[in-house]
Design a protein around this motif. Structure first.
Motif, PDB file in Angstrom:
ATOM      1  N   PRO A 109       0.930   1.469   4.657  1.00 57.62           N
ATOM      2  CA  PRO A 109       2.214   2.004   5.119  1.00 57.62           C
ATOM      3  C   PRO A 109       3.089   0.880   5.654  1.00 57.62           C
ATOM      4  CG  PRO A 109       0.532   2.385   6.762  1.00 57.62           C
ATOM      5  CD  PRO A 109      -0.165   1.777   5.570  1.00 57.62           C
TER       6      PRO A 109
ATOM      7  N   THR B 156       6.087   1.072  12.013  1.00 58.54           N
ATOM      8  CA  THR B 156       5.157   1.603  13.008  1.00 58.54           C
ATOM      9  C   THR B 156       5.497   1.084  14.405  1.00 58.54           C
ATOM     10  OG1 THR B 156       3.423   1.587  11.335  1.00 58.54           O
ATOM     11  CG2 THR B 156       2.731   1.873  13.614  1.00 58.54           C
TER      12      THR B 156
ATOM     13  N   TYR C 148      -1.900   7.445  11.760  1.00 59.30           N
ATOM     14  CA  TYR C 148      -1.928   6.664  10.521  1.00 59.30           C
ATOM     15  C   TYR C 148      -2.014   7.632   9.337  1.00 59.30           C
ATOM     16  CZ  TYR C 148      -3.347   2.875   7.340  1.00 59.30           C
ATOM     17  OH  TYR C 148      -3.414   1.968   6.312  1.00 59.30           O
ATOM     18  N   PRO C 149      -1.275   7.380   8.247  1.00 57.78           N
ATOM     19  CA  PRO C 149      -1.286   8.312   7.099  1.00 57.78           C
ATOM     20  C   PRO C 149      -2.521   8.124   6.217  1.00 57.78           C
ATOM     21  CG  PRO C 149       0.205   6.498   6.660  1.00 57.78           C
ATOM     22  CD  PRO C 149      -0.277   6.303   8.083  1.00 57.78           C
TER      23      PRO C 149
ATOM     24  N   SER D 289      -2.518   9.891   2.727  1.00 63.06           N
ATOM     25  CA  SER D 289      -1.494   9.342   1.841  1.00 63.06           C
ATOM     26  C   SER D 289      -1.905   7.976   1.298  1.00 63.06           C
ATOM     27  CB  SER D 289      -0.169   9.237   2.601  1.00 63.06           C
ATOM     28  OG  SER D 289       0.863   8.769   1.776  1.00 63.06           O
TER      29      SER D 289
ATOM     30  N   GLU E  49      -4.728   8.517  -1.221  1.00 60.55           N
ATOM     31  CA  GLU E  49      -4.240   9.028  -2.500  1.00 60.55           C
ATOM     32  C   GLU E  49      -3.656   7.900  -3.346  1.00 60.55           C
ATOM     33  OE1 GLU E  49      -4.034  11.843  -4.386  1.00 60.55           O
ATOM     34  OE2 GLU E  49      -5.599  12.609  -3.066  1.00 60.55           O
TER      35      GLU E  49
ATOM     36  N   PRO F  94       1.466   7.362  -5.756  1.00 58.70           N
ATOM     37  CA  PRO F  94       2.114   8.276  -4.805  1.00 58.70           C
ATOM     38  C   PRO F  94       2.770   7.498  -3.676  1.00 58.70           C
ATOM     39  CG  PRO F  94      -0.140   8.973  -5.291  1.00 58.70           C
ATOM     40  CD  PRO F  94       0.028   7.602  -5.864  1.00 58.70           C
ATOM     41  N   GLU F  95       3.865   8.011  -3.181  1.00 52.14           N
ATOM     42  CA  GLU F  95       4.543   7.358  -2.059  1.00 52.14           C
ATOM     43  C   GLU F  95       3.734   7.567  -0.788  1.00 52.14           C
ATOM     44  OE1 GLU F  95       8.860   7.502   0.282  1.00 52.14           O
ATOM     45  OE2 GLU F  95       8.603   8.484  -1.652  1.00 52.14           O
ATOM     46  N   ILE F  96       3.612   6.515   0.011  1.00 55.07           N
ATOM     47  CA  ILE F  96       2.847   6.603   1.253  1.00 55.07           C
ATOM     48  C   ILE F  96       3.733   7.142   2.359  1.00 55.07           C
ATOM     49  CG2 ILE F  96       1.612   5.263   3.002  1.00 55.07           C
ATOM     50  CD1 ILE F  96       0.769   3.355   0.796  1.00 55.07           C
ATOM     51  N   GLU F  97       3.264   8.178   3.016  1.00 49.58           N
ATOM     52  CA  GLU F  97       4.015   8.778   4.114  1.00 49.58           C
ATOM     53  C   GLU F  97       4.073   7.803   5.298  1.00 49.58           C
ATOM     54  OE1 GLU F  97       5.586  11.687   4.080  1.00 49.58           O
ATOM     55  OE2 GLU F  97       4.966  12.074   2.028  1.00 49.58           O
ATOM     56  N   PRO F  98       5.153   7.843   6.090  1.00 54.77           N
ATOM     57  CA  PRO F  98       5.220   7.005   7.294  1.00 54.77           C
ATOM     58  C   PRO F  98       4.313   7.563   8.377  1.00 54.77           C
ATOM     59  CG  PRO F  98       7.141   8.431   7.171  1.00 54.77           C
ATOM     60  CD  PRO F  98       6.382   8.628   5.884  1.00 54.77           C
TER      61      PRO F  98
END
Length: 280
Positions: free
Chosen positions: A131, A136, A254-255, A258, A261, A275-279
């Motif tokens: 991320p 963060t 922490y994602p 995400s 994935e 896949p886009e990583i979530e914040p």
């Protein structure tokens, strides 16, 4: 399960297999088909619960794709390289790793022919999946600022790693852009942590992770300083295992799912559409 086998023959073979305790050899099957359904992971030998929880999410993400995960602990660059070579020799489909340092490079003799995914820190020869760690630190400082804190200290580690540098940078960027002053303490003792409050240097502390935040909580508990009445503390990671043990800690999540994935998609071979990583 192949077609073209008479049912009576199938039953006879399966009965014999059960009688003699036979189990199929996946390595032999993979040699015959040329396809492996097993992936590897090399993690630090002194893994914290953060890495254990992260790779548990990766295991689940790979399983959804019909892949299994073989995990090997390694201490330092030499053991990491040895573990990677062994996994490559076993023809594992792809390998995820937590590199021992940002300067680490995948051994050149195994670098081609499979996908390597680097988690937590980047390394040469692997796809880095993480991320936005600058965000963060920025968002953690922003939250404490929104609560009215103007003296926010940041506690971090000595180790030179991208995630450590980036979280600190995000904290510093936010405070400096809002007219605040930065105060960074690198792996301070409990006495040094107490001094931040007792000398009026900080009303809130943002920590690189939950372990450092726990150390702060213990220091203030021993000194009779109340949290959050007299000092606010925030950690980062929200590891399921960690928070099960210490549920009262304020932290940023922490994602895990995400990141897992995205790593699983890369290890499965879908590197063009991760896949886009979530914040946080």
């Amino acid at each position: 399960g192949r077609p073209g086998i008479a049912e009576a023959t199938r039953r006879k073979i399966l009965d014999a297999a059960r009688k003699h305790g036979y189990t199929p050899n996946p390595a032999a099957r993979e040699l015959m088909t040329g396809k492996s359904s097993c992936c590897g992971a090399v993690i630090p030998a002194n893994s914290s619960v953060f890495f254990l929880d992260l790779f548990e999410e990766l295991r689940k993400a790979l399983r959804k794709r019909g892949l299994s995960l073989l995990i090997a602990p390694a201490a330092g660059a030499e053991e990491s390289s040895a573990a990677l070579r062994e996994m490559a020799a076993r023809r594992l489909r792809s390998i995820a790793l937590v590199p021992p340092s940002d300067s680490y490079a995948i051994p050149s003799d195994i670098a081609k022919g499979r996908i390597f995914a680097s988690l937590a820190s980047p390394c040469k020869g692997a796809l880095y999946i993480a991320p936005d760690e600058v965000r963060t630190g920025h968002d953690g400082a922003s939250y404490l600022w929104s609560l009215g804190h103007r003296e926010i200290a940041y506690i971090t580690y000595k180790r030179d790693a991208k995630a450590i540098r980036d979280r600190r940078q995000g904290y510093e960027d936010f405070l400096l852009s809002n007219g605040g002053k930065t105060l960074v303490a690198i792996q301070p003792s409990q006495e040094e942590i107490l001094a931040l409050v007792q000398r009026g240097k900080a009303s809130a502390i943002l920590c690189h992770n939950d372990w450092l935040a726990l150390n702060c909580l213990r220091a203030f508990e021993k000194a009779g300083i109340k949290v959050p009445d007299e000092i606010s503390i925030m950690g980062v990671d929200d590891s399921p295992t960690f928070t099960a043990l210490f549920p009262g800690l304020s932290t940023m999540a922490y994602p895990y799912a995400s990141v897992a994935e995205a790593a699983a998609s890369a290890m499965f071979g879908a590197t063009e559409s991760l896949p886009e990583i979530e914040p946080f």
